[in-house]
Scaffold this active site. Structure first.
Site, mmCIF file in Angstrom:
data_model
loop_
_atom_site.group_PDB
_atom_site.id
_atom_site.type_symbol
_atom_site.label_atom_id
_atom_site.label_comp_id
_atom_site.label_asym_id
_atom_site.label_seq_id
_atom_site.Cartn_x
_atom_site.Cartn_y
_atom_site.Cartn_z
ATOM 1 N N LYS A 184 -16.206 -5.315 49.356
ATOM 2 C CA LYS A 184 -14.876 -5.922 48.708
ATOM 3 C C LYS A 184 -14.548 -7.375 48.893
ATOM 4 O O LYS A 184 -15.253 -8.159 48.807
ATOM 5 C CB LYS A 184 -13.832 -4.719 49.276
ATOM 6 N N ASN A 228 -19.779 -1.760 50.306
ATOM 7 C CA ASN A 228 -19.097 -2.283 49.167
ATOM 8 C C ASN A 228 -18.143 -3.378 50.138
ATOM 9 O O ASN A 228 -17.171 -2.972 50.995
ATOM 10 C CB ASN A 228 -17.891 -1.384 48.558
ATOM 11 N N GLU A 247 -9.736 0.583 42.991
ATOM 12 C CA GLU A 247 -9.074 -0.497 43.199
ATOM 13 C C GLU A 247 -8.988 -1.557 42.229
ATOM 14 O O GLU A 247 -8.097 -2.036 41.797
ATOM 15 C CB GLU A 247 -9.554 -1.502 44.605
ATOM 16 N N GLY A 303 -10.375 3.730 52.916
ATOM 17 C CA GLY A 303 -9.489 2.766 53.619
ATOM 18 C C GLY A 303 -8.170 3.347 54.436
ATOM 19 O O GLY A 303 -7.651 2.643 55.053
ATOM 20 N N HIS A 320 -14.233 0.905 40.154
ATOM 21 C CA HIS A 320 -13.769 1.323 41.492
ATOM 22 C C HIS A 320 -12.165 1.553 41.405
ATOM 23 O O HIS A 320 -11.764 0.889 40.807
ATOM 24 C CB HIS A 320 -13.918 0.473 42.317
ATOM 25 N N SER A 338 -13.577 6.335 53.774
ATOM 26 C CA SER A 338 -13.542 6.084 55.160
ATOM 27 C C SER A 338 -14.922 7.116 55.755
ATOM 28 O O SER A 338 -14.785 7.833 56.599
ATOM 29 C CB SER A 338 -12.149 6.885 55.803
ATOM 30 N N GLU A 341 -15.041 8.904 44.998
ATOM 31 C CA GLU A 341 -14.175 8.604 45.956
ATOM 32 C C GLU A 341 -12.708 8.765 45.656
ATOM 33 O O GLU A 341 -12.091 8.081 44.972
ATOM 34 C CB GLU A 341 -14.111 6.982 45.766
HETATM 35 P P1 PGA Z 1 -13.645 2.727 52.873
HETATM 36 O O1 PGA Z 1 -13.709 2.274 51.216
HETATM 37 O O2 PGA Z 1 -14.986 2.973 53.312
HETATM 38 O O3 PGA Z 1 -13.070 1.492 53.466
HETATM 39 O O4 PGA Z 1 -12.766 3.836 52.743
HETATM 40 C C1 PGA Z 1 -14.685 2.884 50.372
HETATM 41 C C2 PGA Z 1 -14.870 2.458 49.068
HETATM 42 O O5 PGA Z 1 -13.690 1.797 48.460
HETATM 43 O O6 PGA Z 1 -15.839 1.990 48.290
#
Ligand code: PGA
Length: 253
Positions: free
Chosen positions: A12, A10, A98, A174, A96, A214, A168
């Site tokens: 983003k 992803n 976010e 992140g 997601h 992460s 997640e």
């Molecule tokens: P990340 O993001 O691996 O940077 O923690 C994962 C995601 O939001 O899909």
């Protein structure tokens, strides 16, 4: 049970068209010869078509990061399922954290997007996960149950087979704080139990559940060794072919 591992990147809000094409070019080379792992990348909308062109003839699939549920009309700034199909997407990330956190996504809008995606033959990567507060207050499982039921509302059994679930935990996204493999496993196990009870045994057994938050080359092996984790949704570590290809090659570690 034979669920095919599925690793998705992803991206983003990262990568210009040129950078995106460059990354998939490198990725094609660095994961060539990998068998029995499905791979997808989710660039931003503006890079989808160019990435699709670059991926022609490769086994890497294309995913979008979001979609709108209407087919067309006066919805400034939105992108329809058909538009995503047209530029070569097979998958679409839906719900997601976010989007839920920053863009007002709710279980209801997630559900509308799920229906729209499935209606156009796009496979949803249906995301869910708890915040740190929800975890600390002991609400993880009730929240997951709510997100699961909300997103799947009124879907038919025929549609289940196209769905991938991404668990997640928001506190792990992140932040560099990955859930331990045991922590990461308990929610997917719960998801499968609920799916079996509420929907069907077949759905529960066949649906692939990714872990996200992460994920790195260092922790992927431990995560993938869990019974109920079938893949990963990778953010930060998917932005470089070196790290993403190591994650894809987790079986060789
Ligand atoms: P990340 O993001 O691996 O940077 O923690 C994962 C995601 O939001 O899909």
């Amino acid at each position: 049970m034979g669920r095919l591992p599925f690793i998705a990147g992803n991206w983003k809000l990262n990568k210009t068209v040129e950078e995106a094409v460059d990354l998939v070019r490198q990725l094609k080379a660095s994961i060539s010869g990998v068998k029995d792992v499905e791979v997808a990348v989710a660039p931003s909308f503006t890079a989808l078509y160019a990435v699709y062109k670059e991926l022609e003839g490769s086994s890497i699939h294309l995913a979008a990061q979001n979609l709108f549920w209407e087919e067309k009309g006066a919805y400034t700034g939105e992108v329809s399922p058909l538009m995503l199909k047209e530029v070569g997407c097979q998958y679409v990330i839906i719900g997601h954290s976010e989007r839920r956190q920053f863009f007002g996504e709710t279980d209801e809008t997630v559900n509308r997007r799920m229906k729209a995606a499935l209606g156009q033959g796009l496979k949803p990567i249906f995301c869910m996960g708890e915040t740190l507060k929800e975890r600390e207050e002991g609400n993880t499982f009730s929240l997951i149950e709510r997100q699961l039921k909300g997103g799947l509302r009124d879907l038919g059994e025929m549609e289940f087979k196209s769905i991938v679930i991404a668990y997640e935990p928001v506190w792990a996204i992140g932040t560099g704080k990955t859930a331990t493999p045991q922590q990461a496993e308990e929610v997917p196990r719960f998801i499968r139990e609920r799916l079996e009870r509420v929907y069907s045994r077949q759905f529960a057994e066949e649906v692939r559940i990714q872990y996200g938050g992460s994920v790195t080359p260092e922790n992927i092996k431990g995560l993938m060794s869990q019974t109920n984790i079938d893949g990963a949704l990778v953010g930060g570590a998917s932005l470089k072919s070196e790290t993403f290809s190591k994650i894809v090659r987790f079986k060789e570690m």
